[in-house]
Design a protein around this motif. Structure first.
Motif, PDB file in Angstrom:
ATOM      1  N   LEU A 171       0.824  -1.213   0.000  1.00 49.45           N
ATOM      2  CA  LEU A 171       0.000   0.000   0.000  1.00 49.45           C
ATOM      3  C   LEU A 171       0.856   1.261   0.000  1.00 49.45           C
ATOM      4  CD1 LEU A 171      -2.874  -0.974   2.470  1.00 49.45           C
ATOM      5  CD2 LEU A 171      -3.079  -0.536   0.011  1.00 49.45           C
ATOM      6  N   LEU A 172       1.917   1.262   0.793  1.00 51.28           N
ATOM      7  CA  LEU A 172       2.814   2.415   0.834  1.00 51.28           C
ATOM      8  C   LEU A 172       3.499   2.608  -0.521  1.00 51.28           C
ATOM      9  CD1 LEU A 172       4.193   4.721   2.370  1.00 51.28           C
ATOM     10  CD2 LEU A 172       5.844   3.044   3.229  1.00 51.28           C
ATOM     11  N   LEU A 173       3.972   1.511  -1.097  1.00 45.17           N
ATOM     12  CA  LEU A 173       4.638   1.600  -2.394  1.00 45.17           C
ATOM     13  C   LEU A 173       3.673   2.017  -3.493  1.00 45.17           C
ATOM     14  CD1 LEU A 173       6.955  -1.516  -2.188  1.00 45.17           C
ATOM     15  CD2 LEU A 173       7.572   0.881  -1.870  1.00 45.17           C
ATOM     16  N   ASN A 174       2.445   1.499  -3.448  1.00 46.27           N
ATOM     17  CA  ASN A 174       1.437   1.902  -4.433  1.00 46.27           C
ATOM     18  C   ASN A 174       1.123   3.384  -4.310  1.00 46.27           C
ATOM     19  OD1 ASN A 174       1.222  -0.624  -5.573  1.00 46.27           O
ATOM     20  ND2 ASN A 174      -0.578  -1.203  -4.399  1.00 46.27           N
ATOM     21  N   HIS A 175       1.076   3.867  -3.073  1.00 44.18           N
ATOM     22  CA  HIS A 175       0.851   5.300  -2.881  1.00 44.18           C
ATOM     23  C   HIS A 175       1.976   6.095  -3.536  1.00 44.18           C
ATOM     24  CE1 HIS A 175      -0.304   9.100  -1.127  1.00 44.18           C
ATOM     25  NE2 HIS A 175       0.966   9.251  -0.787  1.00 44.18           N
ATOM     26  N   GLY A 230      10.558  -5.862  13.366  1.00 42.61           N
ATOM     27  CA  GLY A 230      11.606  -5.403  12.445  1.00 42.61           C
ATOM     28  C   GLY A 230      11.413  -5.910  11.025  1.00 42.61           C
ATOM     29  N   ILE A 231      10.449  -6.799  10.825  1.00 42.78           N
ATOM     30  CA  ILE A 231      10.216  -7.374   9.504  1.00 42.78           C
ATOM     31  C   ILE A 231       9.750  -6.298   8.534  1.00 42.78           C
ATOM     32  CG2 ILE A 231       8.891  -9.084   8.184  1.00 42.78           C
ATOM     33  CD1 ILE A 231       8.594 -10.627  10.885  1.00 42.78           C
ATOM     34  N   PHE A 232       8.852  -5.430   9.000  1.00 37.70           N
ATOM     35  CA  PHE A 232       8.330  -4.372   8.142  1.00 37.70           C
ATOM     36  C   PHE A 232       9.466  -3.466   7.674  1.00 37.70           C
ATOM     37  CE2 PHE A 232       6.424  -0.219   7.338  1.00 37.70           C
ATOM     38  CZ  PHE A 232       5.441  -0.575   6.426  1.00 37.70           C
ATOM     39  N   LEU A 257      10.782  -2.994   3.759  1.00 41.11           N
ATOM     40  CA  LEU A 257      10.769  -1.670   3.158  1.00 41.11           C
ATOM     41  C   LEU A 257      12.192  -1.255   2.771  1.00 41.11           C
ATOM     42  CD1 LEU A 257       8.655   0.428   2.443  1.00 41.11           C
ATOM     43  CD2 LEU A 257       9.013   1.479   4.675  1.00 41.11           C
ATOM     44  N   TYR A 258      13.155  -1.557   3.636  1.00 41.38           N
ATOM     45  CA  TYR A 258      14.559  -1.246   3.349  1.00 41.38           C
ATOM     46  C   TYR A 258      14.997  -1.932   2.050  1.00 41.38           C
ATOM     47  CZ  TYR A 258      19.598  -1.397   3.358  1.00 41.38           C
ATOM     48  OH  TYR A 258      20.901  -1.294   2.968  1.00 41.38           O
ATOM     49  N   ALA A 259      14.690  -3.219   1.908  1.00 40.08           N
ATOM     50  CA  ALA A 259      15.117  -3.965   0.720  1.00 40.08           C
ATOM     51  C   ALA A 259      14.580  -3.328  -0.561  1.00 40.08           C
ATOM     52  CB  ALA A 259      14.662  -5.420   0.820  1.00 40.08           C
ATOM     53  N   ILE A 260      13.342  -2.913  -0.529  1.00 41.59           N
ATOM     54  CA  ILE A 260      12.723  -2.306  -1.714  1.00 41.59           C
ATOM     55  C   ILE A 260      13.334  -0.939  -1.997  1.00 41.59           C
ATOM     56  CG2 ILE A 260      10.564  -1.364  -2.610  1.00 41.59           C
ATOM     57  CD1 ILE A 260       9.204  -3.721  -0.994  1.00 41.59           C
ATOM     58  N   ILE A 261      13.517  -0.142  -0.955  1.00 44.54           N
ATOM     59  CA  ILE A 261      14.096   1.198  -1.147  1.00 44.54           C
ATOM     60  C   ILE A 261      15.551   1.095  -1.586  1.00 44.54           C
ATOM     61  CG2 ILE A 261      14.775   3.321   0.057  1.00 44.54           C
ATOM     62  CD1 ILE A 261      12.081   3.125   1.536  1.00 44.54           C
ATOM     63  N   ALA A 262      16.301   0.167  -1.013  1.00 44.23           N
ATOM     64  CA  ALA A 262      17.699  -0.016  -1.402  1.00 44.23           C
ATOM     65  C   ALA A 262      17.798  -0.407  -2.873  1.00 44.23           C
ATOM     66  CB  ALA A 262      18.365  -1.071  -0.520  1.00 44.23           C
ATOM     67  N   GLN A 263      16.918  -1.266  -3.324  1.00 41.12           N
ATOM     68  CA  GLN A 263      16.914  -1.669  -4.726  1.00 41.12           C
ATOM     69  C   GLN A 263      16.608  -0.467  -5.624  1.00 41.12           C
ATOM     70  OE1 GLN A 263      14.111  -4.781  -5.675  1.00 41.12           O
ATOM     71  NE2 GLN A 263      14.385  -4.526  -7.862  1.00 41.12           N
ATOM     72  N   THR A 264      15.638   0.336  -5.219  1.00 32.42           N
ATOM     73  CA  THR A 264      15.271   1.525  -5.988  1.00 32.42           C
ATOM     74  C   THR A 264      16.426   2.520  -6.036  1.00 32.42           C
ATOM     75  OG1 THR A 264      12.957   1.228  -5.356  1.00 32.42           O
ATOM     76  CG2 THR A 264      13.593   3.399  -6.193  1.00 32.42           C
ATOM     77  N   LEU A 305      21.698   5.921   2.108  1.00 31.67           N
ATOM     78  CA  LEU A 305      20.466   6.608   1.737  1.00 31.67           C
ATOM     79  C   LEU A 305      19.223   5.822   2.156  1.00 31.67           C
ATOM     80  CD1 LEU A 305      21.478   7.961  -1.795  1.00 31.67           C
ATOM     81  CD2 LEU A 305      21.251   9.269   0.330  1.00 31.67           C
ATOM     82  N   ALA A 306      19.222   4.517   1.906  1.00 30.32           N
ATOM     83  CA  ALA A 306      18.048   3.701   2.245  1.00 30.32           C
ATOM     84  C   ALA A 306      17.853   3.604   3.754  1.00 30.32           C
ATOM     85  CB  ALA A 306      18.182   2.310   1.632  1.00 30.32           C
ATOM     86  N   SER A 307      18.921   3.322   4.485  1.00 31.20           N
ATOM     87  CA  SER A 307      18.773   3.182   5.942  1.00 31.20           C
ATOM     88  C   SER A 307      18.482   4.527   6.594  1.00 31.20           C
ATOM     89  CB  SER A 307      20.002   2.517   6.574  1.00 31.20           C
ATOM     90  OG  SER A 307      21.162   3.283   6.362  1.00 31.20           O
ATOM     91  N   GLY A 308      19.035   5.598   6.050  1.00 31.03           N
ATOM     92  CA  GLY A 308      18.730   6.928   6.581  1.00 31.03           C
ATOM     93  C   GLY A 308      17.267   7.293   6.393  1.00 31.03           C
ATOM     94  N   PHE A 309      16.732   6.975   5.234  1.00 30.05           N
ATOM     95  CA  PHE A 309      15.333   7.268   4.957  1.00 30.05           C
ATOM     96  C   PHE A 309      14.412   6.417   5.824  1.00 30.05           C
ATOM     97  CE2 PHE A 309      11.478   6.754   2.222  1.00 30.05           C
ATOM     98  CZ  PHE A 309      10.995   8.038   2.392  1.00 30.05           C
ATOM     99  N   ILE A 310      14.671   5.118   5.874  1.00 28.23           N
ATOM    100  CA  ILE A 310      13.847   4.223   6.701  1.00 28.23           C
ATOM    101  C   ILE A 310      13.977   4.611   8.176  1.00 28.23           C
ATOM    102  CG2 ILE A 310      13.532   1.841   7.516  1.00 28.23           C
ATOM    103  CD1 ILE A 310      12.555   2.292   4.679  1.00 28.23           C
TER     104      ILE A 310
END
Length: 184
Positions: free
Chosen positions: A65-69, A107-109, A113-120, A143-148
């Motif tokens: 849902l977050l990614l679709n948004h 921590g699963i969430f 989310l980290y994996a998807i953002i890191a890939q992006t 960048l990914a861990s800072g954002f998450i």
């Protein structure tokens, strides 16, 4: 997927989220979910293996849902309006994301989310970066861990600053590292 199946799954997930907020994951039973949702216990098992599977599917749903948004946002660049849109969405859905970013999400969430953002981030850096020093794992992780981490801090601390403030601060902090990626 059949509408009735989809509606039942949504009911189970919604009930699970409500119970998660009230009781915590450890104290929830399949019987609790079935009773609250006014369905048979066997119906819960038709859709989910156990409460761990239900948590996993719930996390998948809210990551999606977050990614679709983000994907449906009118601004898909790394801009103030894109970040503001993300934080507005999180603010609107604060209760659910507080549960998922907190101890109930184990921590699963954050990890998903980290994996998807890191890939992006890796894809964006690989495509748009002319600076070869930024095309490695260190930049992606930073960048990914800072954002998450920023999202998680904001949610877990009950949104201590406004959407506008967090967006502006995040953009200010990211600017030196992403100036070549953000359109001007």
């Amino acid at each position: 997927m059949d509408r009735r199946i989809q509606k039942t799954r949504e009911l189970i997930i919604s009930t699970f989220i409500d119970l998660l907020g009230e009781k915590g994951f450890e104290k929830i039973t399949i019987n609790d979910i079935a009773e609250r949702a006014n369905i048979n216990r066997g119906t819960v098992y038709l859709h989910f293996v156990d409460k761990f599977d239900l948590l996993d599917k719930c996390i998948e749903k809210y990551v999606e849902l977050l990614l679709n948004h983000c994907a449906n946002s009118t601004d898909t660049t790394l801009s103030v309006s894109a970040f503001q849109s993300i934080f507005e969405y999180l603010e609107k859905n604060y209760t659910v994301y507080k549960l998922l970013f907190g101890k109930e999400g184990f921590g699963i969430f954050s990890n998903r989310l980290y994996a998807i953002i890191a890939q992006t981030v890796t894809e964006v850096i690989g495509i748009k970066s002319e600076n070869h020093a930024l095309s490695n794992g260190v930049t992606t992780h930073f960048l990914a861990s800072g954002f998450i981490g920023t999202i998680e801090w904001w949610i877990n601390n009950s949104m201590p600053c406004s959407v506008q403030e967090i967006t502006e601060q995040l953009m200010f902090l990211l600017e030196p590292y992403t100036r070549h990626l953000i359109p001007r």
